[in-house]
Design a protein around this motif. Structure first.
Motif, PDB file in Angstrom:
ATOM      1  N   ALA A  96       0.839  -1.203   0.000  1.00  0.00           N
ATOM      2  CA  ALA A  96       0.000   0.000   0.000  1.00  0.00           C
ATOM      3  C   ALA A  96       0.869   1.247   0.000  1.00  0.00           C
ATOM      4  O   ALA A  96       2.004   1.237   0.490  1.00  0.00           O
ATOM      5  CB  ALA A  96      -0.912   0.012   1.218  1.00  0.00           C
ATOM      6  N   HIS A  97       0.324   2.321  -0.589  1.00  0.00           N
ATOM      7  CA  HIS A  97       0.966   3.639  -0.547  1.00  0.00           C
ATOM      8  C   HIS A  97       0.051   4.572   0.233  1.00  0.00           C
ATOM      9  O   HIS A  97      -1.106   4.758  -0.120  1.00  0.00           O
ATOM     10  CB  HIS A  97       1.176   4.154  -1.969  1.00  0.00           C
ATOM     11  CG  HIS A  97       2.141   5.298  -2.065  1.00  0.00           C
ATOM     12  ND1 HIS A  97       1.998   6.459  -1.347  1.00  0.00           N
ATOM     13  CD2 HIS A  97       3.280   5.457  -2.783  1.00  0.00           C
ATOM     14  CE1 HIS A  97       3.005   7.277  -1.630  1.00  0.00           C
ATOM     15  NE2 HIS A  97       3.795   6.689  -2.497  1.00  0.00           N
ATOM     16  N   GLY A  98       0.576   5.167   1.298  1.00  0.00           N
ATOM     17  CA  GLY A  98      -0.209   6.053   2.149  1.00  0.00           C
ATOM     18  C   GLY A  98      -0.432   7.421   1.521  1.00  0.00           C
ATOM     19  O   GLY A  98       0.121   7.729   0.463  1.00  0.00           O
ATOM     20  N   ALA A 156      13.406   5.641  -9.315  1.00  0.00           N
ATOM     21  CA  ALA A 156      13.177   6.876 -10.069  1.00  0.00           C
ATOM     22  C   ALA A 156      13.422   8.082  -9.159  1.00  0.00           C
ATOM     23  O   ALA A 156      14.032   9.079  -9.562  1.00  0.00           O
ATOM     24  CB  ALA A 156      11.748   6.899 -10.611  1.00  0.00           C
ATOM     25  N   HIS A 157      12.974   7.970  -7.909  1.00  0.00           N
ATOM     26  CA  HIS A 157      13.172   9.063  -6.959  1.00  0.00           C
ATOM     27  C   HIS A 157      14.656   9.273  -6.631  1.00  0.00           C
ATOM     28  O   HIS A 157      15.121  10.408  -6.555  1.00  0.00           O
ATOM     29  CB  HIS A 157      12.395   8.791  -5.665  1.00  0.00           C
ATOM     30  CG  HIS A 157      10.937   9.069  -5.784  1.00  0.00           C
ATOM     31  ND1 HIS A 157      10.013   8.650  -4.843  1.00  0.00           N
ATOM     32  CD2 HIS A 157      10.223   9.726  -6.730  1.00  0.00           C
ATOM     33  CE1 HIS A 157       8.802   9.037  -5.216  1.00  0.00           C
ATOM     34  NE2 HIS A 157       8.900   9.681  -6.350  1.00  0.00           N
ATOM     35  N   LEU A 158      15.384   8.167  -6.420  1.00  0.00           N
ATOM     36  CA  LEU A 158      16.828   8.300  -6.130  1.00  0.00           C
ATOM     37  C   LEU A 158      17.516   9.057  -7.261  1.00  0.00           C
ATOM     38  O   LEU A 158      18.347   9.941  -7.041  1.00  0.00           O
ATOM     39  CB  LEU A 158      17.484   6.917  -6.003  1.00  0.00           C
ATOM     40  CG  LEU A 158      17.251   6.097  -4.746  1.00  0.00           C
ATOM     41  CD1 LEU A 158      18.054   4.799  -4.842  1.00  0.00           C
ATOM     42  CD2 LEU A 158      17.646   6.864  -3.496  1.00  0.00           C
ATOM     43  N   LEU A 217      10.093  -2.225  -3.864  1.00  0.00           N
ATOM     44  CA  LEU A 217      10.765  -1.336  -4.815  1.00  0.00           C
ATOM     45  C   LEU A 217       9.771  -0.650  -5.741  1.00  0.00           C
ATOM     46  O   LEU A 217       8.709  -1.202  -6.038  1.00  0.00           O
ATOM     47  CB  LEU A 217      11.756  -2.145  -5.673  1.00  0.00           C
ATOM     48  CG  LEU A 217      12.781  -3.016  -4.934  1.00  0.00           C
ATOM     49  CD1 LEU A 217      13.589  -3.827  -5.935  1.00  0.00           C
ATOM     50  CD2 LEU A 217      13.715  -2.160  -4.086  1.00  0.00           C
ATOM     51  N   HIS A 218      10.141   0.535  -6.184  1.00  0.00           N
ATOM     52  CA  HIS A 218       9.379   1.253  -7.218  1.00  0.00           C
ATOM     53  C   HIS A 218      10.330   1.522  -8.385  1.00  0.00           C
ATOM     54  O   HIS A 218      11.441   2.018  -8.175  1.00  0.00           O
ATOM     55  CB  HIS A 218       8.890   2.615  -6.701  1.00  0.00           C
ATOM     56  CG  HIS A 218       7.780   2.528  -5.708  1.00  0.00           C
ATOM     57  ND1 HIS A 218       7.279   3.634  -5.060  1.00  0.00           N
ATOM     58  CD2 HIS A 218       7.056   1.482  -5.256  1.00  0.00           C
ATOM     59  CE1 HIS A 218       6.300   3.271  -4.261  1.00  0.00           C
ATOM     60  NE2 HIS A 218       6.143   1.972  -4.347  1.00  0.00           N
ATOM     61  N   ILE A 219       9.880   1.215  -9.599  1.00  0.00           N
ATOM     62  CA  ILE A 219      10.667   1.552 -10.799  1.00  0.00           C
ATOM     63  C   ILE A 219       9.742   2.171 -11.839  1.00  0.00           C
ATOM     64  O   ILE A 219       8.736   1.562 -12.215  1.00  0.00           O
ATOM     65  CB  ILE A 219      11.350   0.302 -11.426  1.00  0.00           C
ATOM     66  CG1 ILE A 219      12.246  -0.407 -10.399  1.00  0.00           C
ATOM     67  CG2 ILE A 219      12.158   0.708 -12.662  1.00  0.00           C
ATOM     68  CD1 ILE A 219      12.923  -1.669 -10.935  1.00  0.00           C
ATOM     69  N   CYS A 233       5.398  -0.499 -10.545  1.00  0.00           N
ATOM     70  CA  CYS A 233       5.653   0.459 -11.598  1.00  0.00           C
ATOM     71  C   CYS A 233       4.598   1.568 -11.551  1.00  0.00           C
ATOM     72  O   CYS A 233       3.400   1.292 -11.559  1.00  0.00           O
ATOM     73  CB  CYS A 233       5.620  -0.242 -12.954  1.00  0.00           C
ATOM     74  SG  CYS A 233       5.931   0.900 -14.293  1.00  0.00           S
ATOM     75  N   GLU A 234       5.078   2.815 -11.474  1.00  0.00           N
ATOM     76  CA  GLU A 234       4.181   3.977 -11.378  1.00  0.00           C
ATOM     77  C   GLU A 234       4.156   4.783 -12.672  1.00  0.00           C
ATOM     78  O   GLU A 234       3.702   5.924 -12.676  1.00  0.00           O
ATOM     79  CB  GLU A 234       4.646   4.889 -10.229  1.00  0.00           C
ATOM     80  CG  GLU A 234       4.597   4.260  -8.859  1.00  0.00           C
ATOM     81  CD  GLU A 234       5.153   5.174  -7.765  1.00  0.00           C
ATOM     82  OE1 GLU A 234       6.290   5.673  -7.924  1.00  0.00           O
ATOM     83  OE2 GLU A 234       4.451   5.395  -6.771  1.00  0.00           O
ATOM     84  N   SER A 235       4.669   4.214 -13.764  1.00  0.00           N
ATOM     85  CA  SER A 235       4.667   4.928 -15.050  1.00  0.00           C
ATOM     86  C   SER A 235       3.226   5.271 -15.446  1.00  0.00           C
ATOM     87  O   SER A 235       2.309   4.556 -15.080  1.00  0.00           O
ATOM     88  CB  SER A 235       5.239   4.029 -16.146  1.00  0.00           C
ATOM     89  OG  SER A 235       6.620   3.890 -15.996  1.00  0.00           O
TER      90      SER A 235
HETATM   91 ZN   LIG Z   1       5.651   7.303  -3.451  1.00  0.00          ZN
END
Ligand SMILES: [Zn+2]
Length: 277
Positions: free
Chosen positions: A65-67, A176-178, A213-215, A256-258
């Motif tokens: 989950a993402h808050g 992506a954030h890094l 992880l997020h990519i 993946c948040e693309s």
């Molecule tokens: Zn986020």
């Protein structure tokens, strides 16, 4: 254990209504995980949560989950500080009902304060959040995310240190954030290796076996993150990143948040699978 791929929220091709339709669609598309997006508030009823839990259990599927975005654990005003802590607690409660594993969120802002002072503030508030959840019997891993702007708390080093200092805390590494917060670094095989090596050194090999992880592709500038991009339109070296994850035998979930969601999640999954052949 495997490395799983999935989308942030329901795939775009979901036809049914509600979050469980989105999870069902992810399973249909052959993904292994999905992040439930509570970024504008934690809103899920018990019935939907129970349905998601059953779907996940029956299909070897993992939900994270993402808050909410409105979290600042470094807030000065007491009301804002407590509301921020409460939003993390709510996210973890919702995720537990869905049978999920790890809950992420952007921990807060430096507010032009001394970074060490901010670290101590956030550490104390994280301790309170974890204590409250564990007292309730909630076992969800609380995983603050590496953030995309240099004004936001959440460098890799800060989060590793936080997870060392607060029992029960994990980390969510958004590559992506890094890349964006450093205005272009963290984009070569050696730099990806450094990330995984510092996680292994700081949190142990076991952490590489249950990663969150997020990519995604990302557009950025001097002030860091601007917006997400499709992988192929971005400069993120995602093939090298996948290779490095394979080299380290990393396990866990890759979200993946693309903007093209399932198209890019499938691209990552397929590229990763082909590395083994
Ligand atoms: Zn986020």
């Amino acid at each position: 254990m495997t490395l799983r791929f999935g989308t942030a929220g329901s795939p775009l091709s979901t036809t049914g209504k509600g979050r469980n339709a989105g999870v069902a669609r992810s399973i249909e598309l052959g993904f292994g995980c999905q992040e439930l997006e509570f970024v504008h508030g934690v809103n899920i009823n018990d019935e939907d949560a129970a349905n998601i839990k059953a779907l996940a259990n029956n299909n070897d599927f993992i939900v994270t989950a993402h808050g909410p975005y409105y979290i600042n654990l470094n807030a000065i005003e007491s009301a804002k500080k407590h509301a921020s802590m409460h939003r993390i607690v709510q996210t973890a409660r919702a995720l537990e009902k869905c049978g999920g594993t790890s809950c992420t969120f952007h921990p807060g802002f430096y507010m032009k304060m001394d970074h060490e002072h901010v670290y101590r503030n956030i550490k104390e508030r994280m301790k309170e959040v974890v204590r409250k959840l564990r007292d309730e019997g909630n076992t969800v891993t609380i995983s603050p995310e590496t953030t995309g702007k240099p004004t936001q708390f959440g460098s890799l080093q800060e989060l590793i240190r936080l997870a060392q200092d607060v029992e029960g805390l994990g980390i969510c590494v958004d590559f992506a954030h890094l890349h964006a917060r450093s205005n272009g670094k963290y984009n070569t095989a050696n730099e990806f290796r450094e990330v995984l090596e510092s996680i292994e050194a700081g949190l142990g090999k076991k952490h590489l076996k249950s990663m969150h992880l997020h990519i995604s592709g990302i557009n950025y500038g001097e002030k860091g993150e601007k917006n997400h991009l499709p992988l192929r339109e971005s400069d993120l070296a995602w093939q090298a990143l996948l290779k490095t994850l394979k080299e380290f035998k990393a396990r866990g979930t890759i979200i993946c948040e693309s903007p093209t969601l399932e198209k890019d999640a499938a691209l990552l999954q397929q590229t990763y699978d082909e590395l083994g052949k």
